[in-house]
Design a protein around this motif. Structure first.
Motif, PDB file in Angstrom:
ATOM      1  N   LEU A 102       0.881  -1.218  -0.121  1.00 31.06           N
ATOM      2  CA  LEU A 102       0.007   0.119  -0.136  1.00 31.06           C
ATOM      3  C   LEU A 102       0.672   1.208  -0.041  1.00 31.06           C
ATOM      4  CD1 LEU A 102      -2.829   1.187   0.004  1.00 31.06           C
ATOM      5  CD2 LEU A 102      -2.808   0.995   2.433  1.00 31.06           C
ATOM      6  N   LEU A 103       1.924   1.111   0.634  1.00 35.90           N
ATOM      7  CA  LEU A 103       3.085   2.216   0.576  1.00 35.90           C
ATOM      8  C   LEU A 103       3.450   2.539  -0.973  1.00 35.90           C
ATOM      9  CD1 LEU A 103       5.008   1.796   4.038  1.00 35.90           C
ATOM     10  CD2 LEU A 103       3.402   3.666   3.261  1.00 35.90           C
ATOM     11  N   MET A 104       3.677   1.363  -1.440  1.00 34.87           N
ATOM     12  CA  MET A 104       4.237   1.749  -2.846  1.00 34.87           C
ATOM     13  C   MET A 104       2.943   2.291  -3.800  1.00 34.87           C
ATOM     14  SD  MET A 104       6.514  -1.591  -3.217  1.00 34.87           S
ATOM     15  CE  MET A 104       7.028  -1.192  -5.241  1.00 34.87           C
ATOM     16  N   LEU A 105       1.972   1.769  -3.562  1.00 31.39           N
ATOM     17  CA  LEU A 105       0.794   2.368  -4.534  1.00 31.39           C
ATOM     18  C   LEU A 105       0.713   3.878  -4.179  1.00 31.39           C
ATOM     19  CD1 LEU A 105      -1.680   2.321  -6.042  1.00 31.39           C
ATOM     20  CD2 LEU A 105      -2.857   1.324  -4.222  1.00 31.39           C
ATOM     21  N   THR A 106       0.750   4.112  -2.807  1.00 34.41           N
ATOM     22  CA  THR A 106       0.783   5.665  -2.371  1.00 34.41           C
ATOM     23  C   THR A 106       1.803   6.445  -2.804  1.00 34.41           C
ATOM     24  OG1 THR A 106      -0.275   4.757   0.054  1.00 34.41           O
ATOM     25  CG2 THR A 106       0.832   7.108  -0.191  1.00 34.41           C
ATOM     26  N   ALA A 107       2.972   5.829  -2.975  1.00 35.49           N
ATOM     27  CA  ALA A 107       3.878   6.665  -3.743  1.00 35.49           C
ATOM     28  C   ALA A 107       3.798   6.930  -5.067  1.00 35.49           C
ATOM     29  CB  ALA A 107       5.446   5.648  -3.515  1.00 35.49           C
ATOM     30  N   ASP A 121       7.210  13.474  -1.310  1.00 32.94           N
ATOM     31  CA  ASP A 121       6.179  12.684  -0.541  1.00 32.94           C
ATOM     32  C   ASP A 121       6.273  11.049  -0.951  1.00 32.94           C
ATOM     33  OD1 ASP A 121       5.097  14.549   1.279  1.00 32.94           O
ATOM     34  OD2 ASP A 121       3.596  15.247  -0.701  1.00 32.94           O
ATOM     35  N   ALA A 122       6.411  11.070  -2.327  1.00 38.79           N
ATOM     36  CA  ALA A 122       6.783   9.664  -2.721  1.00 38.79           C
ATOM     37  C   ALA A 122       7.978   9.030  -2.193  1.00 38.79           C
ATOM     38  CB  ALA A 122       6.802   9.700  -4.433  1.00 38.79           C
ATOM     39  N   ARG A 123       9.000   9.794  -1.995  1.00 41.35           N
ATOM     40  CA  ARG A 123       9.996   9.408  -1.736  1.00 41.35           C
ATOM     41  C   ARG A 123       9.983   8.993   0.035  1.00 41.35           C
ATOM     42  NH1 ARG A 123      13.237  11.710   1.916  1.00 41.35           N
ATOM     43  NH2 ARG A 123      12.273  13.790   1.718  1.00 41.35           N
ATOM     44  N   THR A 124       9.290   9.794   0.687  1.00 39.01           N
ATOM     45  CA  THR A 124       8.914   9.422   2.153  1.00 39.01           C
ATOM     46  C   THR A 124       8.251   7.983   2.023  1.00 39.01           C
ATOM     47  OG1 THR A 124       8.991  11.701   2.672  1.00 39.01           O
ATOM     48  CG2 THR A 124       7.839  10.082   4.144  1.00 39.01           C
ATOM     49  N   ALA A 125       7.251   7.890   1.627  1.00 38.79           N
ATOM     50  CA  ALA A 125       6.478   6.657   1.661  1.00 38.79           C
ATOM     51  C   ALA A 125       7.383   5.259   1.120  1.00 38.79           C
ATOM     52  CB  ALA A 125       5.438   6.694   0.643  1.00 38.79           C
ATOM     53  N   LEU A 126       8.139   5.560  -0.161  1.00 33.26           N
ATOM     54  CA  LEU A 126       9.025   4.471  -0.241  1.00 33.26           C
ATOM     55  C   LEU A 126      10.150   4.395   0.645  1.00 33.26           C
ATOM     56  CD1 LEU A 126       9.113   5.137  -4.083  1.00 33.26           C
ATOM     57  CD2 LEU A 126       8.097   3.266  -3.177  1.00 33.26           C
ATOM     58  N   GLU A 127      10.662   5.164   1.231  1.00 28.57           N
ATOM     59  CA  GLU A 127      11.733   4.941   2.066  1.00 28.57           C
ATOM     60  C   GLU A 127      11.119   3.898   3.367  1.00 28.57           C
ATOM     61  OE1 GLU A 127      14.591   8.742   2.005  1.00 28.57           O
ATOM     62  OE2 GLU A 127      12.953   8.870   3.305  1.00 28.57           O
ATOM     63  N   GLN A 128       9.711   4.306   3.597  1.00 30.36           N
ATOM     64  CA  GLN A 128       9.099   3.447   4.818  1.00 30.36           C
ATOM     65  C   GLN A 128       8.900   2.003   4.356  1.00 30.36           C
ATOM     66  OE1 GLN A 128       5.385   5.446   6.057  1.00 30.36           O
ATOM     67  NE2 GLN A 128       5.116   3.797   7.550  1.00 30.36           N
ATOM     68  N   ALA A 129       8.409   2.019   3.044  1.00 33.25           N
ATOM     69  CA  ALA A 129       8.232   0.614   2.427  1.00 33.25           C
ATOM     70  C   ALA A 129       9.348  -0.191   2.484  1.00 33.25           C
ATOM     71  CB  ALA A 129       7.729   0.650   1.156  1.00 33.25           C
ATOM     72  N   HIS A 130      10.707   0.472   2.017  1.00 35.98           N
ATOM     73  CA  HIS A 130      12.034  -0.184   1.914  1.00 35.98           C
ATOM     74  C   HIS A 130      12.443  -0.622   3.561  1.00 35.98           C
ATOM     75  CE1 HIS A 130      15.799  -1.285   0.544  1.00 35.98           C
ATOM     76  NE2 HIS A 130      16.350  -0.472   1.249  1.00 35.98           N
ATOM     77  N   ALA A 134      10.325  -2.323  -4.290  1.00 37.56           N
ATOM     78  CA  ALA A 134      10.448  -0.763  -3.579  1.00 37.56           C
ATOM     79  C   ALA A 134      11.659  -0.313  -3.618  1.00 37.56           C
ATOM     80  CB  ALA A 134      10.252  -1.365  -1.941  1.00 37.56           C
ATOM     81  N   ALA A 135      12.836  -1.107  -3.517  1.00 35.36           N
ATOM     82  CA  ALA A 135      14.264  -0.468  -3.673  1.00 35.36           C
ATOM     83  C   ALA A 135      14.233   0.105  -4.863  1.00 35.36           C
ATOM     84  CB  ALA A 135      15.168  -1.608  -3.595  1.00 35.36           C
ATOM     85  N   LEU A 136      14.124  -0.292  -6.006  1.00 35.81           N
ATOM     86  CA  LEU A 136      13.964   0.284  -7.357  1.00 35.81           C
ATOM     87  C   LEU A 136      13.143   1.384  -7.746  1.00 35.81           C
ATOM     88  CD1 LEU A 136      14.948   0.202 -10.191  1.00 35.81           C
ATOM     89  CD2 LEU A 136      12.859  -1.388 -10.970  1.00 35.81           C
ATOM     90  N   ALA A 137      11.940   1.318  -7.058  1.00 32.28           N
ATOM     91  CA  ALA A 137      10.895   2.521  -6.986  1.00 32.28           C
ATOM     92  C   ALA A 137      11.434   3.657  -6.375  1.00 32.28           C
ATOM     93  CB  ALA A 137       9.623   2.072  -6.472  1.00 32.28           C
ATOM     94  N   LEU A 192      14.577   9.038  -6.150  1.00 33.53           N
ATOM     95  CA  LEU A 192      15.733   9.614  -5.485  1.00 33.53           C
ATOM     96  C   LEU A 192      16.571  10.389  -6.774  1.00 33.53           C
ATOM     97  CD1 LEU A 192      17.209   7.196  -3.050  1.00 33.53           C
ATOM     98  CD2 LEU A 192      16.187   9.562  -2.511  1.00 33.53           C
ATOM     99  N   LEU A 193      16.354   9.555  -7.962  1.00 31.74           N
ATOM    100  CA  LEU A 193      17.050  10.099  -9.260  1.00 31.74           C
ATOM    101  C   LEU A 193      16.100  11.404  -9.813  1.00 31.74           C
ATOM    102  CD1 LEU A 193      18.090   6.716 -10.970  1.00 31.74           C
ATOM    103  CD2 LEU A 193      19.594   8.432  -9.854  1.00 31.74           C
ATOM    104  N   GLN A 194      15.121  11.299  -9.766  1.00 30.24           N
ATOM    105  CA  GLN A 194      14.221  12.252 -10.100  1.00 30.24           C
ATOM    106  C   GLN A 194      14.438  13.727  -9.133  1.00 30.24           C
ATOM    107  OE1 GLN A 194      10.121  11.212 -10.407  1.00 30.24           O
ATOM    108  NE2 GLN A 194       9.180  13.235 -10.067  1.00 30.24           N
TER     109      GLN A 194
END
Length: 962
Positions: free
Chosen positions: A473-478, A489-498, A507-510, A515-517
């Motif tokens: 769900l965190l990845m979907l949120t991101a 905000d996407a970075r925050t959600a993905l960091e939490q998922a990772h 999750a790591a790739l997303a 981060l590259l963006q």
């Protein structure tokens, strides 16, 4: 709104369908929700208090009492037909009463056979000999007229049929055809006269034809119906439907009546509509039920009509049963849930209706989507989600089914309602877990349908979505945050998922991709992305490989990126996406010769691939290096254009380049406008087309069209702070500061809520928005915005200067104003505007010598800024002169003060400058008044010095309270 009867009897073979059915297909839940109850004035009439279901015509309502339409509606048949005489047909030529020559007889027989087989044009060719030999024989004229009409040439056929009718007073079939043509043309009086003529001819025949009597009655019914004689039409339609005789389809009359009989179901629907108009729901319901037993062209409309008639007849329980039965039928779909909502709005108990729906749902597995949709609009949100989730679980795996389910969820609760979007995201999460191999497709199926990024952000902040520790769900949120432009905000959600699932490669790739963006603004993110991606690998999956290339590019390791690409190209040389990625990296390397070679090699392989031409054209705009590079470009660009014109002459890229060439090279912008307009119509809101079209209008000095195109260009950007600033500036410079302020206010409110789409706001962004708001808002409204933004961005030079200057102007909190303005200078440098603000607050504090020095420095800085910018800022100069003039007057240098005021008075202020700032708009008049006062020997109206009472406690507004 009242409507006149529609003239829709146009298509000969579908007379009934055109006039009897009103479309119910457009009936939606939103339409039902928007429907209002009848007002009290309407309730005082004899009109029904139950509103017509959305999608049905308002002609179902009776006319207003006392009107001519009301009187006409109740007229009996006899009164409606009073004065109608049989149609007459003047004899133009003496008919040929003899026998036909054998050749004509054969041609006539063959033509009649061809007409019976539907081969009308062949029949016309066959009749040429008969018409040449016997042009005035009644049988020939009649047959030619029929052939002309049946082949579609009713205008020419009409003349033949009128001649045939004049030649033979007993020819019923000709009069039947003429009556049908009159109906097709909407000539109701002529149709009534022809119906009388049919009866007259039929009565004089040796064997009267009952089919002719029935068809004449039908013609009268339609004509009177269209003229508003509703009661008369009801009686005649009823007689037609109850008295269809045996017909011989081989005859003209038999064929026309057969067409009527085939449409009897729709005819009964029309009869029901007229009965409703006559306030007779019982008769209407009977007609609808009879139509329901046959196949009708619009089952939705029929179901809505029956529902309406039952409600008018005070039978809500029966109406509910009928609606549920229809929803369970194969003809119903999710759009028909509107009927269930309509019933509830008209007083049917929602729980009782849901019970009926549940019984049907349990009896039919899998449940009908129409049943589920109806329950979805009746149930509370949480139950709706469970219902749709269970329905999805019972369906075969299908993205199409999932999309329909998402439509059900959002249909009953508003398509852009944050709660509905949040529930859709939860259902999407469930679907992604059921089908992990299609997780991204399911996510896109939901997110792509959310048109309002603000609503999406509000949904993502709801507790049921935000308060989660589920990585999926965190990845979907991101993904949702990314679609709304909120990468942080996407970075925050993905960091939490990772952090929850470190071994989750997706999750790591997303997270690495986000981060590259962000790395263009925050280079420190590159190291984090590198740790997540690991060592570059030419054989990695495509998404990870592209991420590795982006990491190397952003790290300025272009050679490593090219090496990795070469390794992959060695094994996949024909992969177009890989070629495009290679071209992109080579372009960024600015190594012109290899980039040209790569592009031309790719174009040799894919000469019709438009994306390669786009890349090539982008490359030509980048070459600004050595003479050698420019020479390569000079040879390369014409070759690209020649290839483009040869292989893709009609492509958008080719046409756009042609327009650019006309504007920039040939200096013929007027010729470019039609090309660009055509491109714009074919693909609206393309920024590359709009910016070129805007430039063309600017070049030909068509300012209204240039402004309109610029406005569209701004709107092509996704909603964001930046777009809001551009829009506000657009309206401000065009004399609409109120509109600019409205946009700024909305953006500031959304930012305070945390749901402003796009990149997060900066202090400079906030300052620009507040400047637009200040042009149309009073201090009481705007000051809370300034304080809120300044507490968020305490070191923003623009915000500190803006609020400090406002307080200086108002003569209040002068110590705090000085603190803020000095911080603006500390953070932003010695900008002329900041120096002028500081000089002005010093003036207000009575420190005139310091103020003079600061204001003179501001004038010097302004001149330097203008030279560097290559433009003359007359508005700022006028304000500075005004300020310096007041200061000089205060220290007794009256002559020097007048010189400054005269300069400000004579400064040319444009309408756009005046519209953007109220202080600028009045500076000429203020200074003129001061000059006039000195000349007249009176005290000039210089700015007040409020005294120590206005100094305040001091300190910065963002500092913690003591």
């Amino acid at each position: 709104m009242r409507r006149e009867p529609d003239r829709c009897l146009r298509l000969p073979a579908a007379v009934l369908c055109c006039v009897f059915m009103a479309s119910f297909a457009s009936m939606s839940v939103d339409a039902v929700l928007a429907q209002t109850e009848p007002d009290t004035a309407q309730a005082a009439t004899d009109r029904p208090t139950v509103p017509v279901p959305p999608g049905l015509p308002d002609t179902l309502l009776p006319p207003e009492p006392g009107t001519e339409a009301h009187t006409r509606q109740h007229a009996p048949v006899e009164d409606a037909l009073q004065g109608i005489e049989p149609a007459g047909f003047p004899q133009a030529d003496e008919p040929d009463g003899g026998d036909l020559p054998p050749q004509s007889e054969r041609a006539l027989d063959q033509a009649q056979q061809l007409l019976a087989e539907g081969r009308y044009f062949e029949a016309l060719n066959t009749l040429r000999d008969a018409e040449r030999l016997s042009p005035d024989h009644p049988r020939v004229v009649r047959t030619v007229g029929m052939a002309q009409v049946l082949s579609g040439n009713s205008v020419r056929g009409l003349g033949y049929l009128q001649r045939a009718a004049a030649m033979d007073p007993a020819d019923t079939g000709v009069r039947v055809l003429l009556a049908r043509l009159a109906l097709d043309r909407g000539e109701w009086q002529d149709a009534l006269s022809l119906a009388a003529s049919i009866d007259t001819a039929n009565a004089s025949a040796d064997a009267p034809d009952p089919a002719a009597v029935c068809f004449a009655r039908f013609v009268r019914a339609v004509a009177l119906d269209q003229q508003g004689y509703t009661a008369a039409a009801v009686r005649l339609y009823t007689e037609v439907l109850n008295g269809f005789p045996e017909t011989n389809a081989a005859t003209v009359t038999g064929r026309e009546l057969y067409i009527v009989q085939q449409g009897s179901a729709d005819l009964r629907v029309r009869l029901g509509d007229l009965a409703l108009r006559c306030s007779d729901p019982g008769t209407a319901l009977l007609a609808y039920e009879q139509a329901d037993s046959a196949r009708v062209s619009d089952p939705r409309g029929l179901a809505a009509r029956q529902t309406y008639a039952l409600l008018l007849g005070a039978q809500p329980d029966v109406a509910a049963e009928r609606v549920v039965a229809f929803l369970a039928s194969p003809e119903a779909d999710e759009d028909d849930a509107a009927l269930a909502l309509y019933l509830v709005q008209q007083g049917v108990d929602a729980d009782s209706l849901d019970t009926l729906l549940v019984q049907r749902q349990d009896a039919e597995q899998p449940a009908s989507i129409a049943i589920v949709a109806a329950r979805a609009v009746l149930l509370p949100q949480a139950q709706t989600v469970a219902l749709i989730d269970a329905w999805l679980d019972a369906q075969p795996e299908s993205l199409a089914t999932f999309r329909r389910a998402m439509g059900l969820l959002r249909r009953g609760h508003g398509p852009e309602d944050p709660e509905a979007i949040a529930q859709a995201l939860l259902l999407t999460h469930h679907a992604m877990r059921r089908h992990p191999d299609q997780a991204n497709d399911y996510a896109d199926a939901t997110l792509d349908t959310v048109g309002d990024p603000v609503a999406l952000l509000r949904a993502l902040r709801r507790p049921e979505i935000a308060d989660t520790d589920d990585p999926a769900l965190l990845m979907l949120t991101a993904r949702g945050y990314l679609s709304a432009g909120r990468a942080d905000d996407a970075r925050t959600a993905l960091e939490q998922a990772h952090a929850i699932e470190p071994a989750n490669d997706s999750a790591a790739l997303a997270l690495a991709q986000v981060l590259l963006q962000l790395a263009t603004q925050e280079p420190g993110r590159l190291a984090q992305a590198a740790l997540l991606l690991g060592e570059p690998d030419a054989d990695a999956p495509w998404d990870r490989f592209v991420a590795h290339i982006d990491l190397l590019r952003l790290s300025n390791r272009l050679r490593d990126a090219q090496r990795l690409l070469r390794e992959r190209l060695a094994r996949n040389s024909g992969d177009l996406d890989l070629l495009l990625l290679d071209v992109r990296v080579r372009l960024e390397s600015m190594n012109t010769a290899p980039a040209v070679q790569s592009l031309e090699s790719a174009l040799d392989r894919y000469p019709r691939e438009e994306r390669l031409y786009v890349a090539a054209i982008a490359f030509t705009t980048l070459v600004t290096g050595s003479e050698r590079d420019r020479a390569i470009y000079a040879a390369f660009f014409p070759r690209i254009r020649e290839r483009l014109q040869r292989h893709l002459p009609d492509s958008r890229t080719a046409r756009l380049e042609q327009a650019r060439d006309l504007i920039y090279t040939r200096l013929q912008p007027g010729l470019a406008v039609p090309i660009l307009t055509e491109l714009d119509e074919a693909g609206p809101d393309d920024p590359s087309v709009l910016v070129t079209l805007w430039r063309a209008y600017e070049e030909i000095d068509d300012q209204p069209m240039a402004d309109a195109t610029l406005l569209r260009l701004i709107h092509t950007d996704p909603p964001s702070v930046r777009r809001t600033i551009e829009l506000a500036g657009y309206y401000s410079l065009r004399g609409d500061p109120a509109k600019a302020a409205e946009l700024a206010r909305a953006a500031l409110d959304l930012e305070a809520e945390g749901v402003m789409p796009g990149p997060q706001m900066t202090g400079d962004d906030a300052g620009q928005l507040l400047f637009r708001l200040s042009a149309a808002a009073d201090d009481e409204e705007i000051e809370p915005y300034y304080l809120a933004m300044l507490r968020r961005f305490p070191d923003s030079a623009r915000l500190n200067n803006a609020l400090g200057y406002r307080w200086a102007q108002a003569g209040r909190e002068l110590l705090s104003a000085e603190t803020m303005i000095r911080r603006a200078i500390e953070q932003g440098g010695e900008v002329s505007a900041y120096l002028d603000s500081l000089g002005w607050v010093l003036y207000k504090m009575g420190r005139f010598a310091e103020a003079e020095a600061m204001l003179r420095l501001a004038m010097i800085k302004l001149q330097q800024e203008q030279r560097l910018a290559g433009r003359n800022d007359s508005a700022s100069r006028a304000i500075y002169c005004d300020h310096l003039g007041d200061t000089l007057y205060r220290i007794g240098e009256v002559a020097a003060a007048v010189r400054q005021w005269v300069a400000a008075r004579d400064m040319e202020i444009t309408d756009r400058e005046a519209a953007s700032d109220p202080e600028v708009a009045t500076v000429n008049d203020r200074c003129a008044a001061k000059v006039d006062a000195v000349r007249d020997g009176i005290e000039p109206p210089v700015a007040e010095v409020p005294g120590e009472a206005a100094f305040g406690a001091g300190g910065h507004p963002a500092d913690p309270a003591p």
